[in-house]
Scaffold this motif. Structure first.
Motif, PDB file in Angstrom:
ATOM      1  N   UNK A  16       1.128   6.868   3.709  1.00 40.72           N
ATOM      2  CA  UNK A  16       0.131   5.942   4.259  1.00 40.72           C
ATOM      3  C   UNK A  16       0.175   4.605   3.512  1.00 40.72           C
ATOM      4  N   UNK A  17       0.295   4.679   2.204  1.00 39.63           N
ATOM      5  CA  UNK A  17       0.352   3.443   1.403  1.00 39.63           C
ATOM      6  C   UNK A  17       1.561   2.598   1.841  1.00 39.63           C
ATOM      7  N   UNK A  18       2.685   3.252   2.050  1.00 39.59           N
ATOM      8  CA  UNK A  18       3.890   2.515   2.482  1.00 39.59           C
ATOM      9  C   UNK A  18       3.663   1.915   3.876  1.00 39.59           C
ATOM     10  N   UNK A  19       3.007   2.688   4.747  1.00 41.84           N
ATOM     11  CA  UNK A  19       2.732   2.188   6.107  1.00 41.84           C
ATOM     12  C   UNK A  19       1.804   0.965   6.062  1.00 41.84           C
ATOM     13  N   UNK A  20       0.847   0.993   5.131  1.00 41.33           N
ATOM     14  CA  UNK A  20      -0.076  -0.148   4.994  1.00 41.33           C
ATOM     15  C   UNK A  20       0.690  -1.383   4.496  1.00 41.33           C
ATOM     16  N   UNK A  21       1.548  -1.181   3.515  1.00 37.94           N
ATOM     17  CA  UNK A  21       2.348  -2.303   2.984  1.00 37.94           C
ATOM     18  C   UNK A  21       3.206  -2.890   4.113  1.00 37.94           C
ATOM     19  N   UNK A  22       3.769  -2.013   4.917  1.00 37.62           N
ATOM     20  CA  UNK A  22       4.613  -2.453   6.031  1.00 37.62           C
ATOM     21  C   UNK A  22       3.822  -3.268   7.051  1.00 37.62           C
ATOM     22  N   UNK A  81       3.412   0.141  -6.072  1.00 45.77           N
ATOM     23  CA  UNK A  81       2.645  -1.113  -6.167  1.00 45.77           C
ATOM     24  C   UNK A  81       3.219  -2.039  -7.244  1.00 45.77           C
ATOM     25  N   UNK A  82       3.726  -1.438  -8.315  1.00 43.29           N
ATOM     26  CA  UNK A  82       4.331  -2.275  -9.365  1.00 43.29           C
ATOM     27  C   UNK A  82       5.603  -2.947  -8.852  1.00 43.29           C
ATOM     28  N   UNK A  83       6.405  -2.196  -8.072  1.00 46.86           N
ATOM     29  CA  UNK A  83       7.620  -2.785  -7.497  1.00 46.86           C
ATOM     30  C   UNK A  83       7.257  -3.928  -6.541  1.00 46.86           C
ATOM     31  N   UNK A  84       6.223  -3.694  -5.724  1.00 46.72           N
ATOM     32  CA  UNK A  84       5.776  -4.736  -4.784  1.00 46.72           C
ATOM     33  C   UNK A  84       5.335  -5.971  -5.569  1.00 46.72           C
ATOM     34  N   UNK A  85       4.548  -5.760  -6.598  1.00 55.89           N
ATOM     35  CA  UNK A  85       4.045  -6.870  -7.405  1.00 55.89           C
ATOM     36  C   UNK A  85       5.168  -7.694  -8.026  1.00 55.89           C
ATOM     37  N   UNK A  86       6.147  -6.984  -8.567  1.00 63.78           N
ATOM     38  CA  UNK A  86       7.266  -7.703  -9.204  1.00 63.78           C
ATOM     39  C   UNK A  86       8.050  -8.520  -8.183  1.00 63.78           C
ATOM     40  N   UNK A 146       0.619 -10.374  -9.753  1.00 65.36           N
ATOM     41  CA  UNK A 146      -0.114  -9.773 -10.871  1.00 65.36           C
ATOM     42  C   UNK A 146      -1.156  -8.786 -10.352  1.00 65.36           C
ATOM     43  N   UNK A 147      -1.822  -9.147  -9.267  1.00 60.46           N
ATOM     44  CA  UNK A 147      -2.839  -8.257  -8.693  1.00 60.46           C
ATOM     45  C   UNK A 147      -2.216  -6.909  -8.307  1.00 60.46           C
ATOM     46  N   UNK A 148      -1.075  -6.945  -7.631  1.00 68.35           N
ATOM     47  CA  UNK A 148      -0.415  -5.684  -7.235  1.00 68.35           C
ATOM     48  C   UNK A 148       0.052  -4.912  -8.469  1.00 68.35           C
ATOM     49  N   UNK A 198      -9.055  -4.181 -10.616  1.00 67.81           N
ATOM     50  CA  UNK A 198      -7.941  -4.512 -11.515  1.00 67.81           C
ATOM     51  C   UNK A 198      -7.159  -5.711 -10.972  1.00 67.81           C
ATOM     52  N   UNK A 199      -6.989  -5.761  -9.662  1.00 67.55           N
ATOM     53  CA  UNK A 199      -6.278  -6.869  -9.023  1.00 67.55           C
ATOM     54  C   UNK A 199      -6.999  -8.184  -9.241  1.00 67.55           C
TER      55      UNK A 199
END
Ligand code: ADP
Ligand code: MG
Length: 207
Positions: A6-12, A64-69, A85-87, A111-112
């Motif tokens: 679901x998290x991946x689907x949301x990012x997409x 999320x760390x990969x997305x943020x970077x 940084x937020x991600x 945190x974001x």
């Protein structure tokens, strides 16, 4: 409850919507900035989308760390380091976790926001993305405390973020490029507050 899929689907979905809203966001930035917000964000999220096949088998924190970077290295401008940084901060909180509930989401948003403030040194009321992020967080927390389920709480967050975008029209920018305009920034909505609202809408729609 959102699992990794679901998290991946949301990012997409966020990546697709940022692409769809690219010109709108860029037009907003054209008025009070340098007209690159949509282009910057779309460039970054296109690369994030290409990263999706490598998410397999990873936990929410790692993703999320990969997305943020990626966002830091590809979006550029002010928004890249801030959203990136937020991600990354949200990801640090989700280390090793394969599922996220509304309480996790509150922690991630908190945190974001902390990450955005650490990097950008802005507070609420300066006509930035924080003017939709902070009211959204407050509304989600309040709704959960009042007994709302995740969907209703996120919907309340979206409403607060939208109100936050409206509010940015009524204030003068004191951070970022728009601050160079002083009073001439009045009457115009903030691009970053708008892009955050697009992202939160996607999260709420898929919850
Ligand atoms: P740039 O201003 O470098 O061209 P973008 O156009 O991509 O970067 O992003 C502009 C958005 O970044 C603004 O609309 C605002 O929401 C956000 N922003 C700028 N400075 C800050 C800051 N110090 N803290 C939080 N958000 C900021
Ligand atoms: Mg810009």
């Amino acid at each position: 409850m959102a699992d990794v899929k679901k998290v991946i689907a949301i990012i997409d979905r966020i990546a697709d919507d940022i692409e769809d809203q690219k010109m709108f966001l860029t037009e907003l930035d054209n008025v009070i900035g340098d007209g690159d917000h949509g282009i910057n964000m779309a460039r970054g999220f296109k690369v994030v989308k290409e990263l999706e096949p490598t998410f397999e088998g990873k936990d929410i924190g790692a993703i999320l760390k990969m997305v943020g970077m990626k966002i830091v290295s590809t979006v550029g401008g002010s928004a890249g380091p801030l959203y990136g940084t937020a991600f990354m901060k949200a990801g640090a909180l989700m280390n090793g976790k394969m599922e996220a509930d509304i309480h996790d989401f509150i922690g991630m948003l908190e945190a974001g926001i902390g990450g955005v403030q650490l990097r950008g040194k802005a507070v609420k009321g300066e006509k930035t993305m924080l003017d939709s992020m902070i009211p959204a967080l407050d509304a989600i927390k309040e709704a959960v405390e009042a007994g709302s389920d995740a969907k209703a709480a996120l919907d309340a967050g979206v409403k607060a973020a939208e109100d936050g975008v409206e509010y940015t029209k009524t204030i003068i920018a004191t951070k970022g490029r728009a601050s160079y305009l002083g009073e001439r920034s009045l009457g115009h909505q903030d691009p970053g507050a708008t892009s955050f609202t697009i992202m939160l809408k996607d999260i709420a729609a898929m919850a």
